[in-house]
Scaffold this motif. Structure first.
Motif, short mmCIF file in Angstrom:
data_model
loop_
_atom_site.label_atom_id
_atom_site.label_comp_id
_atom_site.label_asym_id
_atom_site.label_seq_id
_atom_site.Cartn_x
_atom_site.Cartn_y
_atom_site.Cartn_z
N LEU A 184 0.73 -1.04 0.08
CA LEU A 184 0.11 -0.04 0.00
C LEU A 184 0.81 1.21 -0.01
O LEU A 184 0.60 2.23 -0.67
N LYS A 185 1.98 1.17 0.72
CA LYS A 185 2.67 2.33 0.53
C LYS A 185 3.47 2.72 -0.61
O LYS A 185 3.49 3.79 -0.92
N GLN A 186 3.80 1.53 -1.32
CA GLN A 186 4.44 1.73 -2.56
C GLN A 186 3.59 2.13 -3.65
O GLN A 186 3.73 3.10 -4.37
N LYS A 187 2.25 1.60 -3.48
CA LYS A 187 1.14 2.13 -4.26
C LYS A 187 0.83 3.65 -4.18
O LYS A 187 0.59 4.35 -4.95
N GLU A 188 0.87 4.01 -2.87
CA GLU A 188 0.71 5.18 -2.51
C GLU A 188 1.69 6.24 -3.11
O GLU A 188 1.29 7.26 -3.59
N SER A 189 2.90 5.70 -3.09
CA SER A 189 4.01 6.61 -3.70
C SER A 189 4.02 6.61 -4.90
O SER A 189 4.09 7.64 -5.76
#
Length: 523
Positions: free
Chosen positions: A94-99
């Motif tokens: 999720l953190k990667q997608k948000e980034s």
């Protein structure tokens, strides 16, 4: 012994009995006490063993419960650890997608700014282009105006002159080009046509089948000739009357000649003679019975021949009536050439030629087989056989291409399909083979048919047969409607009409046969 002694002994006995009882009771009590003690000891031992067993069981259960608890605890900790790792992994994704989304969002914002800037630039360039276009249009108008003043022509007139000049030049070049193409096409077409025809003829092997007008019936001995002739010739007359052929019984050893222009009649006569000779009973009534049965068998054989022909050629879906007509071709001839053999040959030639030209070989083969079907339909002899064949094909729902090919193969109607000239060419190829046809035979058969039709046109005539190569016309009349005097007059009238309407060599003998039969049955 006196009473005192008896009493004494009785007392002693009683005392002894009591002492015995006391002693017995004492011994029983002592035994019971020992048994109770043993039982108590045994019970104490069992209780102690039970306590030991219970303690062992208790320890085992406690150990088992501890092991199970430890196992469940370990599994729970593993599951909890796995879920925890999965949650951590999902959080990282999720953190990667948000980034990634934030970067894309920044890119979109940057592209929007670029598009806005580009749109502004294009708007400015479009304004410049429109301004230059307006200036160019103004300059062109000025140039056209100057050219019109110089040439004394308007722009439309100049355009028309230019178009006419280009058109004339294009037509000249096109006509020259077309002429060259046509010359080349004629040379190659003639060469290709000869090649296709030669290959088609070479790939189709056939025999030359010439129809004769006589059949030979072989017999085992000449004694049978007398039976065939019968008393005063009644058997041979009955056979000729029933079949319509001439039976020639002469000095030819072990042979009887059957003469007649119609192959069907000759075949019926031959088969009838064969059955009569095998049976041995030869008399007029038996002859008529056998001839009638033979005619039915010939009809069945005609259907069988038609079915076998269409199967051999690979033609499917043909109407039963057309199949029957194909079978009849076996007993018909065209200028001395067997009609069925000719039609089969034309069908194979057409299929080969259509394949060479890239057309439908199945339709070509079908049309080739049926192209002369009108020759075996006797109901409307006044029509050309090509037109009659086309009408029959249309009646039995044949394809329009096939119908046109049948009707146009002698140019009675216009050819509307490419297969039609192929049928015409293959018909000519089949008939033009050396030895395939005899013109004299066709005219001879036509004359005999006309002679029979002339005899049948008179009232009271049942049957009419041309025999002896057309030198005799044998007429069978109805005995109830024609008297003896009328029979003589009828013979004269027919001969006069033949002299008036027909052309023939020599003379024709007209024989009118009137036979009276009376039949009754005993029941």
């Amino acid at each position: 012994m006196d009473g005192i002694d008896i009493m004494y002994f009785a007392i002693i006995g009683i005392v002894a009995l009591g002492a015995g009882i006391l002693i017995g009771r004492s011994m029983i009590a002592k035994g019971n006490a020992q048994k109770e003690k043993e039982l108590e000891e045994k019970a104490a031992r069992m209780i102690k063993e039970a306590e030991i067993t219970a303690e062992n069981i208790k320890k085992d259960k406690i150990l088992e419960a501890k092991e199970k608890f430890l196992k469940l605890k370990s599994e729970f900790e593993e599951e909890a650890s796995r879920k925890k790792n999965q949650i951590i992994t999902n959080e990282n994704k999720l953190k990667q997608k948000e980034s990634h989304l934030s970067k894309e969002f920044e890119n979109v914002k940057r592209q929007e700014a670029d598009v806005k800037e580009l749109r502004d630039n294009l708007t400015a360039q479009l304004e410049v282009v429109n301004k230059k276009k307006a200036e160019l249009d103004k300059f062109n108008q000025q140039k056209v105006s100057i050219l019109e003043k110089i040439s004394n022509l308007t722009a439309d007139e100049a355009r028309e002159q230019l178009i006419e000049s280009l058109k004339s030049e294009a037509e000249t070049k096109a006509s020259s080009y077309i002429k060259d193409i046509l010359e080349e096409a004629k040379l190659s077409a003639t060469k290709d046509a000869k090649k296709i025809v030669l290959e088609t003829i070479q790939r189709t092997a056939t025999e030359h089948a010439i129809e004769n007008c006589v059949s030979i019936f072989n017999i085992e001995s000449d004694d049978i000739k007398g039976k065939v002739i019968g008393r005063e010739g009644r058997n041979i007359r009955a056979l000729e009357a029933a079949t319509g052929v001439e039976i020639i019984v002469d000095d030819t050893p072990e042979a009887i000649i059957i003469s007649g222009f119609d192959p069907v009649r000759r075949e019926i006569a031959r088969l009838s003679l064969h059955r009569l000779v095998q049976d041995g009973r030869i008399h007029p009534a038996r002859i008529e019975e056998i001839v009638s049965k033979t005619k039915k068998n010939i009809e069945e054989e005609i259907v069988e021949i038609g079915e076998r022909t269409v199967i051999d050629l690979g033609i499917h879906g043909l109407h039963p009536e057309l199949i029957k007509m194909v079978g009849r071709m076996r007993f018909r001839s065209s200028y001395g050439q067997n009609l069925l053999q000719h039609s089969r040959e034309v069908a194979n030639l057409c299929a080969t030629m259509a394949s060479e030209l890239g057309l439908n070989p199945k339709q070509a083969k079908r049309a080739g087989l049926l192209h002369d079907i009108g020759k075996v339909w006797p109901e409307e002899p006044e029509k050309p056989h090509a037109i009659l064949g086309m009408e029959l094909a249309q009646k039995y729902k044949e394809h329009p291409v096939v119908c046109n090919a049948i009707g146009a193969h002698h140019d009675e109607i216009e050819m509307t399909h490419l297969i039609s000239p192929i049928i015409q060419a293959c018909d000519a190829i089949s008939g033009a083979r050396p030895g395939a046809r005899r013109e004299v035979m066709e005219s001879y058969i036509k004359r005999l048919k006309e002679l029979e039709e002339l005899g049948l046109s008179f009232d009271g005539v049942n049957k009419c047969y041309a025999i002896q190569a057309g030198r005799e016309l044998r007429v069978m009349v109805d005995a109830e409607n024609v008297s003896d005097d009328r029979a003589g007059q009828l013979s004269f009238d027919i001969s006069q009409k033949i002299e008036k309407d027909m052309q023939y060599p020599g003379q024709i003998k007209v024989t009118v046969i009137r036979e009276m039969r009376s039949v009754s049955y005993a029941k």
